[in-house]
Design a protein around this motif. Structure first.
Motif, PDB file in Angstrom:
ATOM      1  N   UNK A  46      -9.663 -38.446  22.832  1.00 20.26           N
ATOM      2  CA  UNK A  46     -10.053 -37.049  22.764  1.00 20.26           C
ATOM      3  C   UNK A  46     -11.490 -36.926  22.291  1.00 20.26           C
ATOM      4  N   UNK A  47     -11.885 -37.774  21.343  1.00 20.32           N
ATOM      5  CA  UNK A  47     -13.259 -37.742  20.851  1.00 20.32           C
ATOM      6  C   UNK A  47     -14.227 -38.177  21.942  1.00 20.32           C
ATOM      7  N   UNK A  48     -13.842 -39.179  22.710  1.00 21.82           N
ATOM      8  CA  UNK A  48     -14.681 -39.655  23.800  1.00 21.82           C
ATOM      9  C   UNK A  48     -14.833 -38.576  24.872  1.00 21.82           C
ATOM     10  N   UNK A  49     -13.739 -37.912  25.196  1.00 17.68           N
ATOM     11  CA  UNK A  49     -13.804 -36.841  26.199  1.00 17.68           C
ATOM     12  C   UNK A  49     -14.630 -35.665  25.701  1.00 17.68           C
ATOM     13  N   UNK A  50     -14.467 -35.289  24.441  1.00 13.96           N
ATOM     14  CA  UNK A  50     -15.228 -34.152  23.926  1.00 13.96           C
ATOM     15  C   UNK A  50     -16.714 -34.470  23.907  1.00 13.96           C
ATOM     16  N   UNK A  51     -17.066 -35.721  23.610  1.00 13.03           N
ATOM     17  CA  UNK A  51     -18.475 -36.112  23.633  1.00 13.03           C
ATOM     18  C   UNK A  51     -19.028 -36.027  25.052  1.00 13.03           C
ATOM     19  N   UNK A  52     -18.253 -36.497  26.022  1.00 14.57           N
ATOM     20  CA  UNK A  52     -18.701 -36.465  27.414  1.00 14.57           C
ATOM     21  C   UNK A  52     -18.829 -35.024  27.912  1.00 14.57           C
ATOM     22  N   UNK A  53     -17.855 -34.197  27.576  1.00 13.92           N
ATOM     23  CA  UNK A  53     -17.888 -32.796  28.020  1.00 13.92           C
ATOM     24  C   UNK A  53     -19.046 -32.054  27.376  1.00 13.92           C
ATOM     25  N   UNK A  54     -19.267 -32.279  26.078  1.00  5.37           N
ATOM     26  CA  UNK A  54     -20.372 -31.577  25.415  1.00  5.37           C
ATOM     27  C   UNK A  54     -21.715 -32.020  25.988  1.00  5.37           C
ATOM     28  N   UNK A  55     -21.841 -33.303  26.351  1.00  7.05           N
ATOM     29  CA  UNK A  55     -23.077 -33.762  26.988  1.00  7.05           C
ATOM     30  C   UNK A  55     -23.282 -33.117  28.348  1.00  7.05           C
ATOM     31  N   UNK A  56     -22.205 -32.968  29.100  1.00  6.29           N
ATOM     32  CA  UNK A  56     -22.284 -32.335  30.420  1.00  6.29           C
ATOM     33  C   UNK A  56     -22.677 -30.866  30.297  1.00  6.29           C
ATOM     34  N   UNK A  57     -22.056 -30.160  29.364  1.00  4.36           N
ATOM     35  CA  UNK A  57     -22.365 -28.743  29.165  1.00  4.36           C
ATOM     36  C   UNK A  57     -23.796 -28.578  28.663  1.00  4.36           C
ATOM     37  N   UNK A  58     -24.212 -29.460  27.757  1.00  5.47           N
ATOM     38  CA  UNK A  58     -25.578 -29.391  27.238  1.00  5.47           C
ATOM     39  C   UNK A  58     -26.595 -29.574  28.356  1.00  5.47           C
ATOM     40  N   UNK A  59     -26.348 -30.523  29.246  1.00  9.12           N
ATOM     41  CA  UNK A  59     -27.262 -30.747  30.369  1.00  9.12           C
ATOM     42  C   UNK A  59     -27.326 -29.517  31.269  1.00  9.12           C
ATOM     43  N   UNK A  60     -26.187 -28.870  31.499  1.00  4.79           N
ATOM     44  CA  UNK A  60     -26.185 -27.660  32.320  1.00  4.79           C
ATOM     45  C   UNK A  60     -26.935 -26.519  31.673  1.00  4.79           C
ATOM     46  N   UNK A  61     -26.749 -26.326  30.375  1.00  9.57           N
ATOM     47  CA  UNK A  61     -27.446 -25.248  29.663  1.00  9.57           C
ATOM     48  C   UNK A  61     -28.946 -25.502  29.655  1.00  9.57           C
ATOM     49  N   UNK A  62     -29.342 -26.744  29.402  1.00 14.95           N
ATOM     50  CA  UNK A  62     -30.767 -27.078  29.405  1.00 14.95           C
ATOM     51  C   UNK A  62     -31.367 -26.835  30.786  1.00 14.95           C
TER      52      UNK A  62
END
Length: 82
Positions: A46-62
């Protein structure tokens, strides 16, 4: 009179509060465990998935914010240099 009132209530003679206990040390983030090293399995998926998802969302927002910034710069008037 004020000192007399404070002395009677015991407020002025009370010891200072005790400091809070020290915070526990953070867990060590040394080498990977045996299962991680041999099998490539994350200890907490779950921690690995949340890290991956937050990185994906961060890239989209940027990306969106960079587009807005570029559009804002394009709308600024350009003055000829003297």
């Amino acid at each position: 009179m004020t000192a007399d009132v404070l002395g009677r209530t015991g407020w002025a003679t009370q010891p200072p509060p005790t400091p809070p206990p020290p915070e526990p040390a953070p867990p060590e983030t040394g080498e990977a465990s045996l299962s991680d090293a041999l099998l490539g399995i994350a200890a907490n998926p779950a921690d690995t998935m949340s890290t991956a998802i937050s990185g994906y969302v961060k890239a989209g927002v940027v990306g969106v914010l960079e587009s807005v910034w570029t559009a804002g710069l394009a709308m600024l008037p350009r003055h000829p240099s003297p």
